[in-house]
Design an enzyme around this catalytic site. Structure first.
Site, PDB file in Angstrom:
ATOM      1  N   ARG A   1      -0.489 -18.769 -30.220  1.00 14.59           N
ATOM      2  CA  ARG A   1      -0.832 -17.586 -31.025  1.00 14.59           C
ATOM      3  C   ARG A   1       0.162 -16.465 -30.769  1.00 14.59           C
ATOM      4  NH1 ARG A   1      -5.232 -14.753 -27.117  1.00 14.59           N
ATOM      5  NH2 ARG A   1      -4.583 -15.991 -25.372  1.00 14.59           N
TER       6      ARG A   1
ATOM      7  N   ASP B   1      -0.258 -12.296 -19.328  1.00  7.29           N
ATOM      8  CA  ASP B   1      -1.488 -12.826 -19.907  1.00  7.29           C
ATOM      9  C   ASP B   1      -2.734 -12.114 -19.398  1.00  7.29           C
ATOM     10  OD1 ASP B   1      -1.938 -14.491 -22.013  1.00  7.29           O
ATOM     11  OD2 ASP B   1      -0.908 -16.162 -21.053  1.00  7.29           O
TER      12      ASP B   1
ATOM     13  N   ASP C   1       0.620 -21.915 -16.361  1.00  7.79           N
ATOM     14  CA  ASP C   1       1.264 -21.416 -17.583  1.00  7.79           C
ATOM     15  C   ASP C   1       1.140 -19.890 -17.696  1.00  7.79           C
ATOM     16  OD1 ASP C   1      -1.493 -22.462 -17.957  1.00  7.79           O
ATOM     17  OD2 ASP C   1      -1.353 -21.371 -19.845  1.00  7.79           O
TER      18      ASP C   1
ATOM     19  N   ARG D   1       7.637 -19.631 -17.845  1.00  9.78           N
ATOM     20  CA  ARG D   1       6.544 -19.762 -16.881  1.00  9.78           C
ATOM     21  C   ARG D   1       6.772 -20.968 -15.979  1.00  9.78           C
ATOM     22  NH1 ARG D   1       2.472 -18.091 -20.900  1.00  9.78           N
ATOM     23  NH2 ARG D   1       3.769 -17.153 -22.499  1.00  9.78           N
TER      24      ARG D   1
ATOM     25  N   ASP E   1      -6.683 -20.580 -34.157  1.00  3.46           N
ATOM     26  CA  ASP E   1      -6.268 -19.962 -35.423  1.00  3.46           C
ATOM     27  C   ASP E   1      -4.991 -19.137 -35.288  1.00  3.46           C
ATOM     28  OD1 ASP E   1      -7.175 -17.889 -33.904  1.00  3.46           O
ATOM     29  OD2 ASP E   1      -8.729 -17.215 -35.295  1.00  3.46           O
ATOM     30  N   GLY E   2      -4.468 -19.023 -34.069  1.00  8.06           N
ATOM     31  CA  GLY E   2      -3.240 -18.262 -33.878  1.00  8.06           C
ATOM     32  C   GLY E   2      -3.437 -16.759 -33.949  1.00  8.06           C
TER      33      GLY E   2
ATOM     34  N   ARG F   1       4.369  -7.770 -27.485  1.00  5.73           N
ATOM     35  CA  ARG F   1       4.504  -7.860 -26.032  1.00  5.73           C
ATOM     36  C   ARG F   1       5.986  -7.906 -25.683  1.00  5.73           C
ATOM     37  NH1 ARG F   1       1.045 -12.361 -22.875  1.00  5.73           N
ATOM     38  NH2 ARG F   1       2.385 -13.854 -23.910  1.00  5.73           N
TER      39      ARG F   1
END
Ligand code: AMP
Ligand code: MG
Length: 482
Positions: A86, A255, A245, A176, A118-119, A169
């Site tokens: 996403r 994240d 990740d 990662r 759904d992204g 972002r």
């Protein structure tokens, strides 16, 4: 006016990513533009329509959008393929200091890595990430940043319907531990080496000179991650989803899902609703980061030496160094939090003693440490008021210890207040800004964001924001809320 992109990741072989464009949204609108960060990046919002570009409705010329491939261990379980499901990397730019920064849209539509998703993202997590990542920056902790928040004018369905939003972002990179795992697990040595060389070239140039650049790389990442997690511990931050990740090779906080800053101190505190076993509890974070670094080490083995046994020995001893590196960083931070700059062998005992008292008394983590500065001014009550049980003995020991510092009282007072923040992004405040934003009122978001620009300043006019939640405001659980 355009942004000058230079997309080095997109120049890597195609197996590293998938070319994919953001899916346009119905009616994008600006929620927030981060002018301070834009200035750092040399981006001028005035000369463009930010809502068109940062929603992904139009592409900047020079952008080569991609979704990055990666794998990872989620809660310890191996997932051979994750990838940006996403998020789409628009490209990289060189900031005013000449440092390469990723510009990524989060919530901008599906990619080949979306699996069942759904992204998209809804407003809540986007505002959370904006506030938390910018607060982290202002606390002086390495983190990805938030450049823009845009509402999409579309609905996103989770348990119910929510307004959609997109975050821009900014990261020093989005590579990662899981990116290394992606190639290592496929036994793609070529890909692995290309990735490691890319990372060295982008983040750890000094490794090139080393006679074992990949071992050196591992050691560098270990240091960066030890530094990061020690800083989280110092402000009572619980990441909540420390999967491989979500562990950055550059060593930034990345994240912001069900993460939270603790109000009451509890060593084994967990907030995340998806962390049923407490794997990512506050107290477990250093051990989990070490576990993630061991995963990275095992990926790098074939690059460290052709002789497997030798590679394992070298990598193992590098990972084993994590504990000493972390412990000394942790000790330095907490020593400083108590106002000590000199080293005394009893410091660790004194720190742990206080943390034990705090845990027993469930004192507010942030306010307890902030109030240590009152002890300097002999305003002991301001410190004692957080404790139900007796802590005079501890105060006496602390007073004895601080008398061994060279600096004068005024200086120590100032020093402590640059280490112990007055303000953190408290969970109940975040809940408040989200529920107000859902009613169309963004003023709460604006104020919280403003207060957190200067977390180490007293800002008397915002005293309310220092306060822990009232009984009925306590947030006991946070949700991933993708
Ligand atoms: P995260 O929880 O953000 O670390 O995400 C874990 C994985 O799930 C990543 O591969 C994400 O891209 C993917 N993912 C999370 N939410 C969505 C979503 N709404 N649509 C598609 N993929 C998602
Ligand atoms: Mg993630």
């Amino acid at each position: 006016m355009n942004i000058d992109f230079d997309n080095s990741y997109a120049r890597l072989p195609e197996k590293f990513y998938s070319n994919v464009k953001p899916t346009p949204v119905k009616s994008p609108n600006i929620i927030k533009l981060n002018n301070i960060l834009a200035d750092e990046l040399g981006i001028k919002f005035d000369n463009m329509q930010p809502e068109i570009f940062f929603s992904g409705n139009s592409l900047f010329s020079g952008s080569q959008p991609i979704a990055m491939a990666y794998a990872g261990h989620q809660f310890g379980n191996w997932v051979p393929q994750l990838g940006d499901g996403r998020a789409i990397l628009l490209g990289e730019i060189l900031d005013k200091k000449g440092l390469r920064r990723d510009i990524q849209l989060k919530g901008c539509g599906p990619t080949p890595f979306s699996r069942m998703g759904d992204g998209r993202a809804w407003l809540g997590p986007i505002l959370r990430e904006y506030i938390l990542s910018e607060a982290m920056e202002n606390l002086g902790i390495p983190t990805t940043r938030a450049l823009t928040a845009i509402s999409t004018g579309e609905k996103v369905y989770r348990e119910k319907e929510f307004p959609g939003a997109i975050l821009t972002r900014v990261a020093f990179s989005h590579i990662r531990v899981g990116t290394f795992q992606y190639f290592a697990s496929r036994k793609d040595l070529d890909g692995l080496k290309t990735l490691a060389d890319y990372v060295i070239n982008r983040h750890y140039k000094n490794c090139i000179k080393d006679n074992n650049p990949y071992l050196r790389l591992l050691k560098k990442v270990i240091k960066r991650q030890a530094n990061l997690v020690s800083k989280w511990m110092g402000v009572g931050f619980i990441h909540g989803v420390l999967n491989t990740d979500n562990t950055s090779i550059f060593g930034e906080t990345i994240d912001y899902g069900p993460c939270a800053f603790m109000d009451e101190y509890q060593f084994n505190k967990v907030f995340s609703s998806i962390d049923q076993t407490g794997r990512y509890a506050y107290k477990n974070q250093p051990a989990i980061i070490k576990w993630n670094l061991a995963c990275l080490a095992s990926c790098l083995l074939p690059l460290i030496s052709e002789n497997e046994k030798k590679a394992i020995n070298l990598a193992q001893s590098a990972v084993d160094e994590f504990d000493d590196i972390y412990n000394s960083l942790w000790l330095k931070i907490f020593r400083n939090k108590l106002g000590f700059r000199k080293i005394n062998e009893d410091d660790e005992k004194l720190i742990k003693n206080l943390l034990d008292l705090m845990d027993k008394n469930k004192t507010d983590f942030t306010l307890t440490f902030r109030s240590i500065s009152s002890l300097i001014n002999n305003d002991d009550d301001n410190f004692k008021k957080y404790f139900m049980s007796h802590n005079n003995e501890w105060i006496d020991k602390w007073r004895n210890r601080i008398s061994k510092e060279d600096n004068d009282k005024k200086d120590i007072f100032k020093f402590i207040n640059t280490i112990n923040p007055a303000f953190i992004p408290r969970n109940h405040r975040i809940e408040e800004i989200i529920s107000k934003a859902l009613e169309g009122d963004y003023s709460y978001f604006e104020i919280l964001n403003k207060v957190l620009l200067k977390p180490y300043d007293d800002q008397d006019e915002y005293k309310e924001y220092q306060k822990p939640p009232q009984e009925n405001q306590i947030v006991t659980e946070t949700f991933c809320g993708t």
